[in-house]
Design a protein around this motif. Structure first.
Motif, short mmCIF file in Angstrom:
data_model
loop_
_atom_site.label_atom_id
_atom_site.label_comp_id
_atom_site.label_asym_id
_atom_site.label_seq_id
_atom_site.Cartn_x
_atom_site.Cartn_y
_atom_site.Cartn_z
N ARG A 96 -17.70 3.61 -6.53
CA ARG A 96 -17.41 2.20 -6.27
C ARG A 96 -16.78 1.52 -7.47
NH1 ARG A 96 -22.27 3.08 -3.84
NH2 ARG A 96 -22.36 2.75 -1.58
N ARG A 97 -17.26 1.83 -8.65
CA ARG A 97 -16.71 1.16 -9.85
C ARG A 97 -15.24 1.53 -10.04
NH1 ARG A 97 -20.08 5.24 -11.56
NH2 ARG A 97 -19.16 6.86 -12.88
N THR A 98 -14.87 2.77 -9.68
CA THR A 98 -13.47 3.17 -9.78
C THR A 98 -12.62 2.43 -8.76
OG1 THR A 98 -14.11 5.37 -10.55
CG2 THR A 98 -11.88 5.13 -9.66
N LEU A 99 -13.15 2.31 -7.54
CA LEU A 99 -12.42 1.59 -6.51
C LEU A 99 -12.25 0.12 -6.88
CD1 LEU A 99 -11.05 1.82 -3.75
CD2 LEU A 99 -13.23 1.23 -2.70
N LEU A 100 -13.29 -0.48 -7.45
CA LEU A 100 -13.19 -1.88 -7.86
C LEU A 100 -12.11 -2.08 -8.91
CD1 LEU A 100 -16.97 -2.87 -7.98
CD2 LEU A 100 -15.21 -3.93 -6.55
N ARG A 101 -11.97 -1.11 -9.82
CA ARG A 101 -10.89 -1.20 -10.82
C ARG A 101 -9.52 -0.97 -10.19
NH1 ARG A 101 -14.58 1.80 -14.13
NH2 ARG A 101 -13.41 3.72 -13.68
N MET A 102 -9.49 -0.17 -9.13
CA MET A 102 -8.22 0.15 -8.48
C MET A 102 -7.72 -0.98 -7.59
SD MET A 102 -7.39 3.33 -5.90
CE MET A 102 -8.40 4.45 -6.87
N LEU A 103 -8.63 -1.74 -6.98
CA LEU A 103 -8.22 -2.74 -6.00
C LEU A 103 -7.17 -3.72 -6.52
CD1 LEU A 103 -11.59 -3.55 -4.19
CD2 LEU A 103 -9.58 -2.41 -3.23
N PRO A 104 -7.30 -4.25 -7.76
CA PRO A 104 -6.25 -5.18 -8.24
C PRO A 104 -4.86 -4.55 -8.33
CG PRO A 104 -8.24 -5.39 -9.58
CD PRO A 104 -8.41 -4.17 -8.72
N THR A 105 -4.80 -3.21 -8.56
CA THR A 105 -3.49 -2.57 -8.68
C THR A 105 -2.79 -2.44 -7.34
OG1 THR A 105 -4.31 -0.29 -8.44
CG2 THR A 105 -4.36 -1.24 -10.65
N LEU A 106 -3.53 -2.62 -6.23
CA LEU A 106 -2.89 -2.60 -4.91
C LEU A 106 -1.85 -3.71 -4.79
CD1 LEU A 106 -5.93 -1.92 -2.55
CD2 LEU A 106 -3.84 -0.54 -2.66
N ARG A 107 -2.09 -4.82 -5.45
CA ARG A 107 -1.17 -5.96 -5.35
C ARG A 107 0.17 -5.69 -6.04
NH1 ARG A 107 -1.71 -9.70 -1.42
NH2 ARG A 107 -3.91 -10.12 -1.05
N THR A 108 0.20 -4.72 -6.93
CA THR A 108 1.43 -4.41 -7.66
C THR A 108 2.04 -3.08 -7.24
OG1 THR A 108 0.22 -3.29 -9.44
CG2 THR A 108 0.55 -5.67 -9.66
N GLY A 109 1.34 -2.31 -6.40
CA GLY A 109 1.82 -0.99 -6.03
C GLY A 109 1.52 0.09 -7.06
N VAL B 76 0.82 -1.21 0.00
CA VAL B 76 0.00 0.00 0.00
C VAL B 76 0.85 1.26 0.00
CG1 VAL B 76 -0.24 0.05 2.53
CG2 VAL B 76 -2.02 1.08 1.09
N CYS B 77 2.06 1.18 0.56
CA CYS B 77 3.01 2.30 0.57
C CYS B 77 4.30 1.81 -0.09
CB CYS B 77 3.28 2.79 1.99
SG CYS B 77 1.82 3.39 2.86
N PRO B 78 4.32 1.65 -1.41
CA PRO B 78 5.40 0.91 -2.08
C PRO B 78 6.77 1.54 -1.95
CG PRO B 78 3.96 1.95 -3.69
CD PRO B 78 3.27 2.07 -2.36
N GLY B 79 6.85 2.83 -1.63
CA GLY B 79 8.15 3.46 -1.50
C GLY B 79 8.68 3.57 -0.09
N ALA B 80 7.98 2.99 0.88
CA ALA B 80 8.35 3.17 2.28
C ALA B 80 9.69 2.50 2.60
CB ALA B 80 7.27 2.61 3.18
N SER B 81 10.42 3.13 3.51
CA SER B 81 11.72 2.62 3.97
C SER B 81 11.75 2.65 5.49
CB SER B 81 12.86 3.48 3.42
OG SER B 81 14.08 3.19 4.09
N THR B 82 12.37 1.64 6.10
CA THR B 82 12.50 1.60 7.55
C THR B 82 13.78 2.27 8.05
OG1 THR B 82 13.54 -0.58 7.40
CG2 THR B 82 11.15 -0.51 7.78
#
Length: 298
Positions: A228-241, A207-213
């Motif tokens: 909702r339809r936009t969020l549904l399209r966005m949800l799969p992209t969470l897996r790739t950042g 969810v925060c692909p650039g984060a560093s510890t």
């Protein structure tokens, strides 16, 4: 062994639907090949896990090894933060996001790292008046899914979360969020906010692909109001950042953050905290961790 090491193994037997209990003996035997002394602690509740972690650190162990998931690791972080005791995680839960960030995805990884003396300092997040967190603090849609799933008694397993997601999508509405950092104030209608010390939560969702510890900063991801339809399209992209490229998503970096406005409940390291508003601070180098060779920015 290059140095004398005293360790404690903290077993969370319910983790991974009992997996931690099933492999505890094997893991303890493997760890004993890499340390000089190993104490064993088994806790059957969150309170017992927290107390056992505190006792081990108070006893002065060099390394506290947690055999469990992110919940057990979260409790151990509370004990190890700001001390000389290093934390190691042997993953046996469902998410295991901290273990992944540390590149210790098996007992053998931890054993190899102990033999190599591989440790490094990690930043931690701290909630004002509340706990430390190692991975991601979130509020909004994703924490609402957690709330609903935790309240459901049926079905068991991943389907509970699938149904909770569908129910929350049906009830979805944006709320007015105020994000205050050292750089200023941002106000917007939003669906969720994530404050990342590491990149991922929920079993590997970046969810925060650039984060560093190790940079002394949080990465913030805010999803603005969207149908909702936009969020549904966005949800799969969470897996790739790739969600951060969406026009409804805003990202920030900050040393400290105050979240206010919505009636959201915040979760951190997958554990329920409290309702917004809350203040969080990134504390550089607050934790020493046993790490695999690939651990770094995440």
């Amino acid at each position: 062994m290059t140095t004398s090491t005293r360790a404690a193994l903290l077993v969370c037997p319910a983790s991974g639907k009992g997996r931690a209990a099933r492999v505890a003996g094997t893991v303890a035997a493997r760890l004993r090949t890499a340390v000089d002394h190993l104490d064993l602690h088994v806790a059957s509740s969150a309170e017992g896990t927290a107390a056992a972690a505190r006792r081990a650190v108070a006893d002065g162990v060099d390394v506290l090894v947690v055999l469990g998931g992110d919940g057990g690791a979260h409790l151990a972080v509370q004990a190890c933060a700001g001390t000389s005791t290093a934390l190691a995680v042997v993953p046996a839960g469902t998410g295991n996001d901290l273990a992944t960030a540390l590149d210790t995805t098996s007992a053998d990884d931890v054993v190899d790292a102990l033999r190599a003396g591989s440790r490094r300092s990690l930043d931690l997040g701290r909630v004002r008046g509340g706990p430390w967190f190692a991975t991601v603090l979130c509020a909004g849609f994703d924490s609402a899914v957690n709330e609903r799933a935790n309240a459901m008694r049926w079905p068991a397993g991943p389907r509970r979360y699938d149904l909770a997601i569908l129910a929350e999508l049906a009830a979805l509405r944006a709320e007015h969020l105020v994000v205050e950092t050292e750089d200023g104030v941002v106000e917007l209608d939003a669906l969720l906010v994530a404050v990342g010390n590491t990149t991922s939560y929920g079993g590997g969702i970046p969810v925060c692909p650039g984060a560093s510890t190790s940079d002394g900063l949080f990465d913030l991801t805010v999803v603005g109001a969207a149908p909702r339809r936009t969020l549904l399209r966005m949800l799969p992209t969470l897996r790739t950042g790739r969600h951060v490229d969406h026009p409804e998503v805003r990202t920030f970096r900050a040393r400290s953050v105050r979240l206010s406005g919505p009636s959201w409940v915040a979760y951190a390291d997958g554990e329920r905290l409290r309702e917004v508003p809350l203040d969080v601070e990134c504390v550089p180098g607050a934790l020493t961790a046993v790490c695999g060779p690939l651990s770094g920015a995440g």
